[in-house]
Each structure stands twice: as C-alpha cells, then as structure tokens.
Enzyme design. Structure first.
Site, mmCIF file in Angstrom:
data_model
loop_
_atom_site.group_PDB
_atom_site.id
_atom_site.type_symbol
_atom_site.label_atom_id
_atom_site.label_comp_id
_atom_site.label_asym_id
_atom_site.label_seq_id
_atom_site.Cartn_x
_atom_site.Cartn_y
_atom_site.Cartn_z
ATOM 1 N N ASN A 7 0.857 -1.183 0.000
ATOM 2 C CA ASN A 7 0.000 0.000 0.000
ATOM 3 C C ASN A 7 0.903 1.246 0.000
ATOM 4 O OD1 ASN A 7 -1.377 2.272 1.140
ATOM 5 N ND2 ASN A 7 -3.030 0.924 1.761
ATOM 6 N N HIS A 10 0.993 6.141 1.944
ATOM 7 C CA HIS A 10 1.753 7.072 2.779
ATOM 8 C C HIS A 10 2.886 7.774 2.040
ATOM 9 C CE1 HIS A 10 -0.874 6.456 5.969
ATOM 10 N NE2 HIS A 10 -0.584 5.176 6.133
ATOM 11 N N HIS A 43 -5.710 3.609 -1.525
ATOM 12 C CA HIS A 43 -7.029 3.930 -0.982
ATOM 13 C C HIS A 43 -7.323 5.385 -1.327
ATOM 14 C CE1 HIS A 43 -9.710 4.112 2.914
ATOM 15 N NE2 HIS A 43 -10.362 4.473 1.825
ATOM 16 N N ARG A 45 -9.418 8.171 -0.627
ATOM 17 C CA ARG A 45 -10.415 8.555 0.383
ATOM 18 C C ARG A 45 -11.292 9.675 -0.131
ATOM 19 N NH1 ARG A 45 -10.369 7.736 5.848
ATOM 20 N NH2 ARG A 45 -9.088 5.983 6.492
ATOM 21 N N ARG A 49 -7.202 12.880 1.387
ATOM 22 C CA ARG A 49 -6.131 13.321 2.293
ATOM 23 C C ARG A 49 -4.737 12.865 1.853
ATOM 24 N NH1 ARG A 49 -7.277 9.804 7.688
ATOM 25 N NH2 ARG A 49 -9.304 10.763 7.434
ATOM 26 N N GLU A 70 -8.658 0.300 -2.879
ATOM 27 C CA GLU A 70 -9.449 0.342 -1.638
ATOM 28 C C GLU A 70 -10.373 1.536 -1.700
ATOM 29 O OE1 GLU A 70 -7.244 0.691 1.981
ATOM 30 O OE2 GLU A 70 -6.276 -1.214 1.609
ATOM 31 N N THR A 101 -8.109 3.474 8.729
ATOM 32 C CA THR A 101 -9.302 2.631 8.820
ATOM 33 C C THR A 101 -9.340 1.959 10.201
ATOM 34 O OG1 THR A 101 -8.869 2.180 6.491
ATOM 35 C CG2 THR A 101 -10.625 0.915 7.529
ATOM 36 N N GLU A 151 -10.656 -9.529 3.172
ATOM 37 C CA GLU A 151 -9.411 -9.154 3.838
ATOM 38 C C GLU A 151 -9.731 -9.061 5.324
ATOM 39 O OE1 GLU A 151 -7.107 -5.841 2.283
ATOM 40 O OE2 GLU A 151 -6.417 -5.398 4.318
ATOM 41 N N HIS A 191 -3.642 -4.635 7.813
ATOM 42 C CA HIS A 191 -3.743 -3.524 8.748
ATOM 43 C C HIS A 191 -2.837 -3.713 9.963
ATOM 44 C CE1 HIS A 191 -5.222 0.176 10.330
ATOM 45 N NE2 HIS A 191 -5.821 0.360 9.179
HETATM 46 N N1 PXP Z 1 -5.853 -2.966 4.479
HETATM 47 C C1 PXP Z 1 -6.782 -1.981 4.566
HETATM 48 C C2 PXP Z 1 -8.187 -2.322 4.217
HETATM 49 C C3 PXP Z 1 -6.430 -0.674 4.950
HETATM 50 O O1 PXP Z 1 -7.366 0.278 5.018
HETATM 51 C C4 PXP Z 1 -5.073 -0.393 5.210
HETATM 52 C C5 PXP Z 1 -4.672 1.007 5.568
HETATM 53 O O2 PXP Z 1 -4.884 1.843 4.496
HETATM 54 C C6 PXP Z 1 -4.141 -1.438 5.100
HETATM 55 C C7 PXP Z 1 -4.567 -2.716 4.757
HETATM 56 C C8 PXP Z 1 -2.703 -1.224 5.348
HETATM 57 O O3 PXP Z 1 -2.489 -0.979 6.692
HETATM 58 P P1 PXP Z 1 -1.074 -0.518 7.198
HETATM 59 O O4 PXP Z 1 -0.787 0.792 6.537
HETATM 60 O O5 PXP Z 1 -1.263 -0.422 8.689
HETATM 61 O O6 PXP Z 1 -0.099 -1.585 6.803
#
Ligand code: PXP
Length: 241
Positions: A7, A10, A43, A45, A49, A70, A101, A151, A191
């Site tokens: 992901n 960030h 994702h 949003r 953001r 996402e 999330t 997931e 997550h």
């Molecule tokens: N899965 C989902 C559904 C999420 O919303 C997120 C955060 O955007 C992640 C996985 C990834 O989480 P992390 O950034 O804590 O690894």
C-alpha cells in the site's frame, strides 16, 4: 505461496504534507514492483487526504502487477472504479475523523445493498474483496454478498499491547481465516502488520495476500524503499502455502 501487496498511500501522505509533487506514489509503486511486490494498493479517500485521483489514473496505466483499489462503497467510488478498471476493489468503511481505517466493514444486514453495489463491477470483470473483522457473522454475510476475497482486519491484533489480549485477537483471526476457507472465501490479511507481528501468521496455511503499507514506508525512510520491500517479500515467501 502467500504474496505481498504494498500500500503506497503514505508516499502520498508525505507529498500532501507540502501539497507538492514529491515523493510520487506512482514512482514508488514501480519501485515496489521492481523489489518483488505482487501488487499495489491505493485507498482513494473521500477527503483526498493522501491519494489523489491523478494517482489512481496513472497507477492503472503504469503498473505491471495487480492493482487493488481500496474504497468506500459510495457512488463516486463506484464510478471511479468502473473508469479505472482495477484488478480488485476492496470495500472498506470510511470515517472522516479517523487517522486510518479503524475497523472492518459491517456486512450484516447489508447483503442485498452490497451485492447490488458490486454487481456492475463484477460485470466488468473487476474482482472484489470485503475488509472485515474476523467475526463469524460478518464472514457469513461476506460469503452471501458473493465477494471472491475477504481481507481480515488485523489492526486490533497489531494494536494490542496486553499479551493476553494479543493472544485472544490472534486466535480470533486464525479461527476467522479457517471459517472463511471452509466457506470457500479467499483470504487476505491487512492492517497494522509489520516485520515482527507478521511472523505470527507464518504457519497459517492458505493466506493469499498480505496488504501492508505503514510499516514498509516507515522502514523505507530509514533503509530505502527497495530494501524495505525486499525484506518483507523475503519474509512472506518463507510462510506456509
Ligand atoms: N488494508 C486496509 C483495508 C487498509 O485500510 C489499510 C490502511 O490503508 C491497510 C490494509 C494497510 O495498513 P497498514 O498501513 O497499517 O499496513
């Protein structure tokens, strides 16, 4: 063999801190692929953001691996998903005030609504995943909605500081994984997973993909993105099939 999907939200968070053009999550996605990631996750949003619409468009056109989108189950996101044609959409709950999330999607009592929401996406050949807590009733509802994947939310396990609570959360997730597999749902996890807590899943068979963002980007700041992704890819490759 379980796979790692990265992901890159960030990377966009850092860019948006100055509302500028760098670092670019699209470039980061290509680097993640070169380092062995099996897919890229973003994702978009509602409040934009971090990830912007332009990121989604460019990612779709440039990445070579799977693109997992996402999104909240809104009309706007459905339209964007249909235009973008990702490999899968992953439906997540979204709250404006949350830092990230906070929990799984509520599927109970929403089976008809969510089945209808996903129908045009499925018709276009887009896969679907539901981000849910490892709750037996949510799992049954997810199965009834007809998504190919779930997931399972690992955030409560990752956040637990108390040893007993952590153990309890872990066994709840492992039971949930088995329950999903018995129902024929494919299982991803995500997550709050990092280079240490992910080891608790090493012996759990049948997990398709790990969805990881924050811990990889945090490590990337210290050691570089290529190394951070490779370290996680190597770890996940040693896990049970
Ligand atoms: N899965 C989902 C559904 C999420 O919303 C997120 C955060 O955007 C992640 C996985 C990834 O989480 P992390 O950034 O804590 O690894």
């Amino acid at each position: 063999m379980p796979l790692l999907c990265v992901n890159v939200d960030h990377v966009a968070t850092v860019r948006q801190a100055r509302l500028g053009t760098e670092p670019d999550p699209v470039v980061a996605a290509a680097m993640c692929e070169l380092a062995g990631a099996a897919g890229i996750i973003m994702h978009l949003r509602e409040d934009r953001r971090h990830v912007q619409d332009r990121d989604i468009e460019l990612i779709r056109r440039t990445i070579q691996t799977d693109f997992h989108f996402e999104m909240a189950a809104t009309e706007e996101m459905q339209r964007i998903a249909l235009e973008t044609d990702p490999t899968t959409v992953c439906l997540v709950p979204e709250k404006r005030q949350e830092l990230t999330t906070e929990g799984g999607l509520n599927c109970i009592g929403r089976e008809k609504e969510l089945t209808e929401y996903l129908a045009p996406l499925h018709e276009k050949g887009i896969g679907s995943s539901l981000f849910i807590d490892a709750d037996p009733e949510q799992i049954i509802a997810a199965k009834n909605i007809g998504a190919e994947y779930v997931e399972i939310h690992t955030g409560h396990f990752a956040d637990a500081t108390d040893r007993d609570l952590r153990k309890k959360e872990l066994s709840r997730i492992i039971d949930g994984i088995r329950r999903c597999q018995d129902l024929g749902l494919k299982v991803n996890l995500g997550h709050g997973l990092n280079y240490l807590n992910i080891l608790d899943f090493a012996d759990v068979p049948g997990i398709c993909e790990y969805s990881i963002g924050h811990s990889i980007m945090a490590r990337a700041i210290m050691v570089g993105l290529d190394r951070a992704v490779r370290d996680m890819v190597e770890l996940v490759r040693t896990f049970a099939d």
